[in-house]
Design an enzyme around this catalytic site. Structure first.
Site, PDB file in Angstrom:
ATOM      1  N   LYS A 194      40.153  48.550   3.382  1.00  0.00           N
ATOM      2  CA  LYS A 194      40.291  47.213   3.978  1.00  0.00           C
ATOM      3  C   LYS A 194      40.962  46.250   3.020  1.00  0.00           C
ATOM      4  O   LYS A 194      41.917  45.557   3.375  1.00  0.00           O
ATOM      5  CB  LYS A 194      38.911  46.687   4.386  1.00  0.00           C
ATOM      6  CG  LYS A 194      38.937  45.346   5.127  1.00  0.00           C
ATOM      7  CD  LYS A 194      38.791  44.145   4.226  1.00  0.00           C
ATOM      8  CE  LYS A 194      37.396  44.034   3.659  1.00  0.00           C
ATOM      9  NZ  LYS A 194      37.208  42.777   2.855  1.00  0.00           N
TER      10      LYS A 194
ATOM     11  N   ASP B 200      37.918  44.843   8.939  1.00  0.00           N
ATOM     12  CA  ASP B 200      36.644  44.450   8.342  1.00  0.00           C
ATOM     13  C   ASP B 200      35.589  44.433   9.443  1.00  0.00           C
ATOM     14  O   ASP B 200      35.820  44.925  10.550  1.00  0.00           O
ATOM     15  CB  ASP B 200      36.773  43.090   7.658  1.00  0.00           C
ATOM     16  CG  ASP B 200      36.990  41.955   8.641  1.00  0.00           C
ATOM     17  OD1 ASP B 200      37.179  42.215   9.857  1.00  0.00           O
ATOM     18  OD2 ASP B 200      36.969  40.783   8.203  1.00  0.00           O
TER      19      ASP B 200
END
Length: 216
Positions: free
Chosen positions: A121, A139
């Site tokens: 991420k 996320d």
């Protein structure tokens, strides 16, 4: 409604109504954004932004952070979640930047994930925000919103990222990441989504199925 229709409607709405969108983390260099993103793990952007000006002043470049004492860095970030782990990640990240990347933040996500404290991420955030790479950072907000809207049925972050990447054109991916994050942060909240004020509810699988009397 098909998944393609959901993607088309949702992306067109965001393109028309939020054409310019950017991260809420404050930064001035790629290195400082990397620090901010590492610090933001399980912490709000607002809290990170409160403390990063002094951190950026004290550590203007990888060299200054690479040579810092971990205990001192821990003290510098003590008001942010998990300061002990993050201090180790930050100093380790800075040392690797100096040792393996000439002090420069790499643009390739596969290179970024080699850095301490940088997962998929975070790597995609840096690649997308700094280098405008056509990647999607997933996320908790993006994961939740994508599944609620019906953009993905993925059960893992990797599966959701794959669905979004396959269905969002490369030129939209950097902005789409922010659209979904902000939608999850301010509208489609985890515990109490604000469906009444949601401007994309007509394309939302959860909303339309509940109105039809179904339960997801």
């Amino acid at each position: 409604m098909t998944r393609d229709e959901r993607y088309t409607g949702i992306l067109e709405w965001f393109s028309e109504n939020m054409p310019e969108v950017e991260t809420e983390l404050k930064y001035d260099t790629p290195f400082h954004l990397l620090i901010a993103v590492i610090l933001s793990a399980q912490c709000t952007d607002k809290r990170v932004n409160m403390h990063t000006p002094e951190i950026f002043r004290k550590y203007p470049d990888p060299e200054s952070l690479a040579g810092a004492d971990i205990a001192e860095v821990t003290e510098d970030i003590k008001s942010i979640t998990f300061p002990n782990n993050k201090a180790r990640h930050l100093t380790g990240m800075a040392r690797m930047l100096m040792d393996e990347f000439g002090g420069r933040v790499p643009s390739d996500p596969d290179e970024l994930v080699k850095l301490p404290g940088v997962g998929r991420k975070t790597a995609n955030v840096i690649a997308s925000v700094v280098y405008d790479k056509p990647v999607i950072a997933v996320d908790t907000h993006v994961f939740r919103v994508s599944r609620r809207l019906g953009l993905s049925d993925g059960k893992t972050v990797e599966e959701v990222e794959k669905d979004l990447t396959e269905n969002i054109s490369p030129e939209l991916r950097p902005r789409a990441h922010h659209w979904l994050i902000l939608h999850g942060r301010y509208v489609c909240k985890a515990r109490k989504p604000d469906c009444a004020d949601c401007q994309i509810s007509k394309w939302c699988r959860t909303h339309t199925d509940e109105n039809a009397g179904n339960t997801l």
